[in-house]
Scaffold this motif. Sequence first.
Motif, PDB file in Angstrom:
ATOM      1  N   UNK A  21       3.461 -10.431   1.476  1.00 36.52           N
ATOM      2  CA  UNK A  21       4.699 -10.935   0.568  1.00 36.52           C
ATOM      3  C   UNK A  21       5.376 -10.219  -0.494  1.00 36.52           C
ATOM      4  N   UNK A  22       4.750  -9.524  -1.062  1.00 32.06           N
ATOM      5  CA  UNK A  22       5.193  -8.385  -2.635  1.00 32.06           C
ATOM      6  C   UNK A  22       5.560  -7.242  -1.415  1.00 32.06           C
ATOM      7  N   UNK A  61       7.006   4.734   2.698  1.00 34.94           N
ATOM      8  CA  UNK A  61       6.200   3.677   2.685  1.00 34.94           C
ATOM      9  C   UNK A  61       4.864   3.620   2.590  1.00 34.94           C
ATOM     10  N   UNK A  62       3.861   4.650   3.570  1.00 34.83           N
ATOM     11  CA  UNK A  62       2.953   4.783   4.252  1.00 34.83           C
ATOM     12  C   UNK A  62       2.732   3.191   5.264  1.00 34.83           C
ATOM     13  N   UNK A  63       3.763   2.979   5.882  1.00 37.91           N
ATOM     14  CA  UNK A  63       3.558   1.977   6.695  1.00 37.91           C
ATOM     15  C   UNK A  63       2.335   2.138   8.440  1.00 37.91           C
ATOM     16  N   UNK A  85       9.397  -7.171  10.185  1.00 40.18           N
ATOM     17  CA  UNK A  85       8.210  -7.057   9.920  1.00 40.18           C
ATOM     18  C   UNK A  85       6.982  -6.401   8.798  1.00 40.18           C
ATOM     19  N   UNK A  86       7.777  -6.105   8.255  1.00 31.84           N
ATOM     20  CA  UNK A  86       7.440  -4.923   6.589  1.00 31.84           C
ATOM     21  C   UNK A  86       6.425  -5.671   5.902  1.00 31.84           C
ATOM     22  N   UNK A  87       5.545  -6.124   6.567  1.00 33.13           N
ATOM     23  CA  UNK A  87       4.041  -6.407   5.559  1.00 33.13           C
ATOM     24  C   UNK A  87       2.950  -5.476   5.536  1.00 33.13           C
ATOM     25  N   UNK A 107       0.002   0.366   3.449  1.00 35.00           N
ATOM     26  CA  UNK A 107      -0.997  -0.428   3.999  1.00 35.00           C
ATOM     27  C   UNK A 107      -1.973  -1.821   4.265  1.00 35.00           C
ATOM     28  N   UNK A 108      -0.669  -2.822   4.014  1.00 35.18           N
ATOM     29  CA  UNK A 108      -1.127  -3.985   4.376  1.00 35.18           C
ATOM     30  C   UNK A 108      -1.652  -4.385   2.748  1.00 35.18           C
ATOM     31  N   UNK A 109      -2.890  -5.262   3.158  1.00 36.07           N
ATOM     32  CA  UNK A 109      -3.204  -5.756   1.788  1.00 36.07           C
ATOM     33  C   UNK A 109      -3.809  -4.422   1.182  1.00 36.07           C
TER      34      UNK A 109
END
Length: 277
Positions: A43-44, A137-139, A174-176, A180-182
């Motif tokens: 969410x962040x 952003x390192x998606x 969908x940029x969660x 690197x996600x969590x």
Amino acid sequence: MPTDACRLIRKMRGGAQAHLLQAADGHAYVVKFVNNPQHRRILVNEWISSVFLNYLGIAAPASSIVRLPQQFIDANPEVHLQLGNSHQTPGAGWHFGSRFPGDPSSVVVYDFLPDSILDQLANLPDFLGALAFDKWMGNADSRQAIFFRARLKEWIPGSDAHALKMGFVAHMIDNGFVFGGPHWQFTESAIQGLYFRPSVYAQVRGLADFEPWLTRIVNFPEEVVDQAVKAIPPAWLDGDEGALDVLLARLLKRRARVPDLIEASRLGKVNPFPRWR
């Protein structure tokens, strides 16, 4: 501004198990819950991405913090997360909402368009801006997008199209899995952040095609970062404030590297920019 959920429309596909909810402000939102299976940090990531995409001028849904009142949860037991053989109810409080582009009963949203239509997309260059954003952003995910048909004047800023002209518009969603996600780390690879349809990059001849987004990223203001962080509900962080500060400091240092990260995409097994010489 925050808004309250008032009606369940349907559940959505995807690992976060988001739900499409009608909200009190009259809009529908794809809502990801704090206790989603992917992690509350998702969410962040979504919130920060939404603020940044808006600043950069890259087409993406408007976002809002959506509150689930306890009364709504009690009245809608079908609003839940499936974890193995058990159900988990989202907690009352604040969750992340990505606005649906119009009335879900009348607006059809697609996650795929044939190349003949994709090539005529009204905002096709936004995929180049999104790639620059994803590299920065390192998606860790590939680029995700939705498409819908609409009056271009209502969705394309500065459009010189006739007010009644209709066309397909893309929104980056969908940029969660930025950061690197969590894991909140920056991983790099040639294919990172690329959209799976190569035709969106067919006209790229060099870094100049990634303007104005590239310059906006390299000169991204720290105050925009601060504003995004200040709006994050404390429950989404839950002790991660220091880790987020470290992450965003690293992000700001990465701004100048984005041109090199884009060029490095050409070194993968398949060059996504065949016209770049």
